[in-house]
Design a protein around this motif. Structure first.
Motif, short mmCIF file in Angstrom:
data_model
loop_
_atom_site.label_atom_id
_atom_site.label_comp_id
_atom_site.label_asym_id
_atom_site.label_seq_id
_atom_site.Cartn_x
_atom_site.Cartn_y
_atom_site.Cartn_z
N SER A 59 -32.35 -54.09 -8.04
CA SER A 59 -33.05 -52.84 -7.72
C SER A 59 -34.51 -52.85 -8.17
N ARG A 79 -26.19 -48.77 -11.63
CA ARG A 79 -26.44 -48.94 -10.21
C ARG A 79 -26.26 -50.40 -9.84
N GLN A 122 -24.00 -46.16 -7.08
CA GLN A 122 -23.81 -45.86 -8.50
C GLN A 122 -22.65 -44.89 -8.65
#
Length: 124
Positions: free
Chosen positions: A108, A43, A37
């Motif tokens: 993620s 991110r 990030q």
């Protein structure tokens, strides 16, 4: 509580290399991933590896330059970063996914555990 620890970040010039380490990984984990990030950006997934099968996944922006690997004896996952570019500058995070349910490797959302991050700075 699981604690992942990333090491190996630092400052390098463009074209240089760094190797990040993440330990420990548990053998109950299904997949390990590296994310990054940059300030003001979301991110993004960089690379991931399936612990048992060994399949590897890379973001298009790093494919051919970065390599993810695992050392089972050391319970460590590595991210070898070569030909670094200024746009690779970011905080890099290691993450672990326990479930073996399907998920996109570089998403993620599927990861359960995260490290604190290690800074990588690439100067031009």
């Amino acid at each position: 509580q699981v604690q992942l620890v990333e090491t190996g970040g630092g400052s390098v010039q463009a074209g240089g290399s760094l190797r990040l380490s993440c330990a420990p990984f548990g053998h109950t984990y299904n997949r390990m991933g590296w994310f990054r990030q940059a300030p003001g950006k979301e991110r993004e997934g960089v690379a991931a590896i399936d612990i048992r099968g060994g399949s590897r996944f890379y973001a298009a922006s790093v494919k051919g330059r970065f390599t993810i690997s695992q050392d089972n004896a050391k319970n460590t996952v590595y991210l070898q970063m070569n030909s670094l570019k200024p746009e690779d500058t970011a905080m890099y995070y290691c993450a672990a996914k326990e479930s073996n349910l399907f998920s996109f490797p570089l998403s993620s959302d599927a990861y359960n555990y995260w490290g604190q991050g290690t800074q990588v700075t690439v100067s031009s």
